[in-house]
Enzyme design. Structure first.
Site: not given
Ligand code: NAD
Ligand code: SER
Length: 324
Positions: A14-16, A38-39, A57, A147
């Site tokens: 459900l994340g970005q 998702d959690i 979770d 992080y």
């Molecule tokens: P996000 O924060 O939008 O989504 C993360 C999701 O994980 C959320 O929907 C949250 O509800 C879920 N979550 C949190 N704790 C949980 C648990 N215990 N069990 C199950 N689900 C849980 O993150 P994102 O941007 O979609 O990132 C996805 C991956 O990409 C991550 O590993 C992040 O580190 C990596 N990443 C993202 C970006 C970015 O700009 N979006 C950049 C670098 C790396």
């Molecule tokens: N977009 C991410 C953050 O800002 C990079 O991993 O945490």
């Protein structure tokens, strides 16, 4: 050992990134072959109605195990994580979700002989002592955020599982990801998404980073393309596994505001840096992704202009419909 990707579990769906990855994977592999999880218990309609959804979770190995068995999962895209901003506010939560969640996924990957496990990393692996311009693939990793610490440890853990157990684990160091579907979950690069929502709705934005903070960024369609291309690449061509640099373009908040003004001429930006400035200052300006280009053919499609144009078009449509 299974080899083909047929039945996929996406954690953190459900994340970005997960919310868009699920839809593209369903388009490619079939709706019922991609289990979103998702959690959080309430998925949006488009995810709930297009295929299976489970509450998982990732810190609870048994939650993941039950879903692997129920759907005969052979591949996990492990997107569940706590990002940099939230991680600095609650470092223990960040460690618990990012490290124990990843360890659970990897252990189950070995136990169920999964074909593939995809674990994203981040530009947050970098910190002191790096060349800020075009930081190379194999450079020192001294992150200053919790992080970043979990992302370095996650990369090393994934590579350990490749060499120790023969698990096919792969990962990319995403830069900041820009998108219009799901809001980001609490990172340092979130400004580069928020700015578009505010530009379209109110024509002004107060940025939590300084005007001249240069960071690497990528548009979501390229992020999804990179993730799936790496997952589908021939293992025999990979020299690296869990830590691929990937890049698209870099900009400062000031440069992004100028780009937005090409479409919204009276857009105004002010600056009020907060604790995330220190995190951003520890990250590189730009990334050398030549290994990804060489080993699995990575190439981005969007530059800052085409990304900005598309973001403004998509968010303007949503705004007209009262969705944002
Ligand atoms: P996000 O924060 O939008 O989504 C993360 C999701 O994980 C959320 O929907 C949250 O509800 C879920 N979550 C949190 N704790 C949980 C648990 N215990 N069990 C199950 N689900 C849980 O993150 P994102 O941007 O979609 O990132 C996805 C991956 O990409 C991550 O590993 C992040 O580190 C990596 N990443 C993202 C970006 C970015 O700009 N979006 C950049 C670098 C790396
Ligand atoms: N977009 C991410 C953050 O800002 C990079 O991993 O945490």
């Amino acid at each position: 050992m299974k080899k083909e990707i047929k039945k996929i579990l996406v954690t953190g769906a459900l994340g970005q990134i997960g919310s868009e990855l699920v839809m593209e994977l369903r388009r490619r592999y079939g709706n019922n072959n991609v289990v979103a999880s998702d959690i959080r218990p309430n998925p949006p309609k488009r995810i709930a109605e297009s295929g299976p959804y489970e509450v998982v979770d990732v810190t609870k190995a048994d939650n993941i195990r039950q879903v692997i068995i129920k759907y005969d999962i052979d591949t996990i895209f492990h997107m569940a994580a706590i990002l940099s901003g939230v991680g600095e506010k609650d470092p223990q939560l960040c460690w618990n979700v990012n490290m124990n969640g990843t360890m659970n996924v990897l252990d189950l990957g070995v136990k169920f002989e999964l074909a593939r496990v995809i674990v994203p990393s981040s530009m947050a692996v970098w910190g002191r002592g790096i060349p800020k311009e075009n930081v190379p693939q194999d450079s020192v990793l001294r992150p200053t955020s919790m992080y970043g610490v979990t992302k370095v440890a996650g990369e090393r853990l994934c590579d350990y599982y490749v060499y120790r157990y023969g698990l096919d684990c792969r990962g990319l160091r995403y830069p900041g990801i820009i998108s219009h579907e799901t809001l980001p979950g609490g990172g340092t690069t979130d400004y580069a998404v928020e700015i578009f929502y505010e530009a379209v709705k109110n024509k002004k934005y107060t940025c939590f980073l300084k005007e001249d903070t240069m960071l690497p960024m990528m548009y979501m369609p390229d992020c999804i393309k990179a993730t799936i291309n790496l997952a589908e690449a021939d293992f025999n061509n990979l020299v690296h596994h869990s830590d691929f640099n990937v890049a698209a373009f870099s900009f400062t908040p000031g440069q992004l505001a100028d780009e937005i003004r090409k479409f919204i001429p009276d857009f105004e930006i002010t600056y009020k840096p907060d604790f995330r400035q220190a995190i951003a200052d520890s990250w590189p300006y730009s990334i050398d992704d030549s290994c990804a280009r060489r080993e699995w053919g990575w190439q981005p499609s969007f530059d800052i202009y085409s990304m900005t144009k598309d973001m403004i078009e998509k968010l303007t449509e949503k705004h007209k419909k009262g969705l944002i």
